[in-house]
Each structure stands twice: as structure tokens, then as C-alpha cells.
Design a protein around this motif. Structure first.
Motif, PDB file in Angstrom:
ATOM      1  N   ILE A 124       0.804  -1.042  -0.002  1.00 22.22           N
ATOM      2  CA  ILE A 124      -0.186   0.059   0.005  1.00 22.22           C
ATOM      3  C   ILE A 124       0.725   1.319   0.058  1.00 22.22           C
ATOM      4  CG2 ILE A 124      -1.650  -1.079   1.330  1.00 22.22           C
ATOM      5  CD1 ILE A 124      -1.054   0.565   3.653  1.00 22.22           C
ATOM      6  N   ARG A 125       0.299   2.482  -0.344  1.00 20.19           N
ATOM      7  CA  ARG A 125       0.926   3.417  -0.135  1.00 20.19           C
ATOM      8  C   ARG A 125       1.206   4.105   1.055  1.00 20.19           C
ATOM      9  NH1 ARG A 125       1.840   6.771  -4.591  1.00 20.19           N
ATOM     10  NH2 ARG A 125       0.157   5.701  -5.608  1.00 20.19           N
ATOM     11  N   ARG A 126       0.447   3.918   1.996  1.00 19.01           N
ATOM     12  CA  ARG A 126       0.809   4.374   3.308  1.00 19.01           C
ATOM     13  C   ARG A 126       0.500   5.753   3.813  1.00 19.01           C
ATOM     14  NH1 ARG A 126       6.380   4.140   7.098  1.00 19.01           N
ATOM     15  NH2 ARG A 126       5.544   5.487   8.707  1.00 19.01           N
ATOM     16  N   TYR A 127       0.830   6.662   2.923  1.00 20.61           N
ATOM     17  CA  TYR A 127       0.401   8.118   3.197  1.00 20.61           C
ATOM     18  C   TYR A 127      -0.528   8.463   2.199  1.00 20.61           C
ATOM     19  CZ  TYR A 127       5.067   7.999   5.497  1.00 20.61           C
ATOM     20  OH  TYR A 127       6.080   7.688   6.079  1.00 20.61           O
ATOM     21  N   GLY A 128      -1.374   9.542   2.869  1.00 15.13           N
ATOM     22  CA  GLY A 128      -2.569  10.128   1.974  1.00 15.13           C
ATOM     23  C   GLY A 128      -2.628  11.651   2.555  1.00 15.13           C
ATOM     24  N   GLU A 129      -2.718  12.627   1.686  1.00 16.38           N
ATOM     25  CA  GLU A 129      -2.894  13.989   1.868  1.00 16.38           C
ATOM     26  C   GLU A 129      -4.020  14.724   0.908  1.00 16.38           C
ATOM     27  OE1 GLU A 129      -2.679  18.233   1.499  1.00 16.38           O
ATOM     28  OE2 GLU A 129      -1.802  16.775   0.229  1.00 16.38           O
ATOM     29  N   ARG A 130      -4.949  15.361   1.412  1.00 15.31           N
ATOM     30  CA  ARG A 130      -5.879  16.075   0.644  1.00 15.31           C
ATOM     31  C   ARG A 130      -6.297  17.362   1.356  1.00 15.31           C
ATOM     32  NH1 ARG A 130      -4.745  13.163  -2.766  1.00 15.31           N
ATOM     33  NH2 ARG A 130      -5.762  11.736  -4.236  1.00 15.31           N
ATOM     34  N   HIS A 131      -6.386  18.412   0.464  1.00  8.41           N
ATOM     35  CA  HIS A 131      -7.175  19.584   0.627  1.00  8.41           C
ATOM     36  C   HIS A 131      -8.688  19.491  -0.026  1.00  8.41           C
ATOM     37  CE1 HIS A 131      -3.224  20.777   1.629  1.00  8.41           C
ATOM     38  NE2 HIS A 131      -3.599  21.670   2.276  1.00  8.41           N
TER      39      HIS A 131
END
Length: 201
Positions: A96-103
Motif C-alpha cells: 500500500i501507499r501508506r501516506y495520504g493527503e488532501r485539501h
């Protein structure tokens, strides 16, 4: 086989029974954004619907609780079950990617969600709600819900309302941003465990 040695299935179902609540919850993290929600906290139902839609998760929640006292116990326990289901669905987190970020903007509001599926629970919420309630829903329960999710999922979850005026918009933007950030974090990359230690517990 322990959960830590199990490859991600991206779906899980959990149950929680206490003297205060009864919760049955299932999630598919690589779903189609379908939600089936049956519990007596209307605002949280709305928030979990937008979470599922904007994260493309399939989410089912059936729950009852002592809402005649207040909504706190049921909101907290649904959060605990959601966090536990996320953790179980991800197993050893291989690939899995592990990190996520969204505005996410919602009209005059801008919210941010940043996630690390690290195996270490941490939670920060920076938001200044201007009223004690959104309809009948206590705004303080936004914090309690996400804290419960982060603790049980063993994720680092950092949420912020960067600016906004309408309390409904602030809460909804947070749930949308959380859903989109989580979807990014659980994307398959085809690699191994995304950690220099070789394990994410």
C-alpha cells in the motif's frame, strides 16, 4: 495467522456490543462509494455517507445506542469500529501507499487531512467551530469520532480546518478530506511494506 502477518484484503467486518451500544460495521476500502447506514445519529449518517462516496469505500453500519442520554457513546463506538475495520482490512500493509493527503474546499471552507498508516496512533484536529451544535449534533463529537478512528486504526491522522465560517461546511469538508486521503493511503503500489524497518505494526 495473526493480523500482522495477513496480506491486505481491503475489506473487514467488525462488531461491538456493550451495555451502551451495539454496532455492526463493514468496509471495503477498494469499493464503489456505496453506503448503507442505519443508526439514530442523523448528522453522523450524513458525514459517513460523504466519507464513503468521496473515498470510494463501500460502508455498512447498523447500530443502536443510548442516544436518549446523548450521542456520545454511539458516535465514539462507531468510530472505534471504523478504525478497527480499517486496521483489519489492511493486514500487514504490504503493497500500500501508506501516506495520504488532501485539501478539500466546501464553499467558503478549506479543510486538510493528512494520514500515515504507521501502526502508531496519533491524532490532531485544528478546527474552531463557532457553535456548540450542528442541528442537534454536538460539534465536540467531531473530535471524539476521529480520535476513536485514529486510535483503533493505529494511524497518525492530522486534520485541520484552514478557514471557514459555516460549521456544517467545516465538518463536512473534514469528512470528505479524510475519505480522499485514506483512499490515497490504501492504494496498491505493487511494492513491499512501505517502511525502512520492513514492518508496519
Amino acid at each position: 495467522m495473526t493480523m500482522e502477518s495477513k496480506r491486505p484484503t481491503f475489506h473487514a467486518a467488525v462488531e461491538r456490543e456493550t451495555g451502551e451500544t451495539s454496532v455492526r460495521l463493514s468496509i471495503h476500502l477498494h469499493g464503489q462509494g456505496r453506503a448503507s447506514l442505519d443508526f439514530p445519529v442523523h448528522f453522523l449518517r450524513h458525514m459517513l455517507h460523504v466519507f464513503a462516496v468521496h473515498g470510494s469505500f463501500d460502508l455498512t453500519v447498523s447500530a443502536t445506542g443510548d442516544v436518549e442520554v446523548d450521542d456520545h457513546h454511539l458516535v465514539e463506538d462507531i468510530g472505534l469500529c471504523l478504525g478497527r475495520a480499517i486496521r483489519e482490512a489492511l493486514g500487514d500493509k504490504v503493497g500500500i501507499r501508506r501516506y495520504g493527503e488532501r485539501h478539500v474546499p466546501m464553499d467558503e471552507t478549506l479543510a486538510r487531512a493528512v494520514i500515515d498508516l504507521s501502526g502508531r496512533p496519533a491524532f490532531v484536529l485544528k478546527a474552531q467551530f463557532t457553535d456548540a451544535r450542528i442541528g442537534t449534533f454536538p460539534t465536540e463529537l467531531v473530535h471524539e469520532f476521529f480520535k476513536s478512528v485514529a486510535n483503533e486504526a493505529r494511524m497518525a491522522l492530522h486534520l485541520a480546518v484552514l478557514y471557514g465560517e459555516n460549521n456544517h461546511h467545516m465538518a463536512e469538508a473534514l469528512f470528505k478530506a479524510f475519505g480522499q486521503a485514506l483512499r490515497e493511503a490504501v492504494e496498491e503500489t505493487g511494492g513491499g511494506v512501505p517502511s525502512s524497518k520492513g514492518v508496519l505494526e
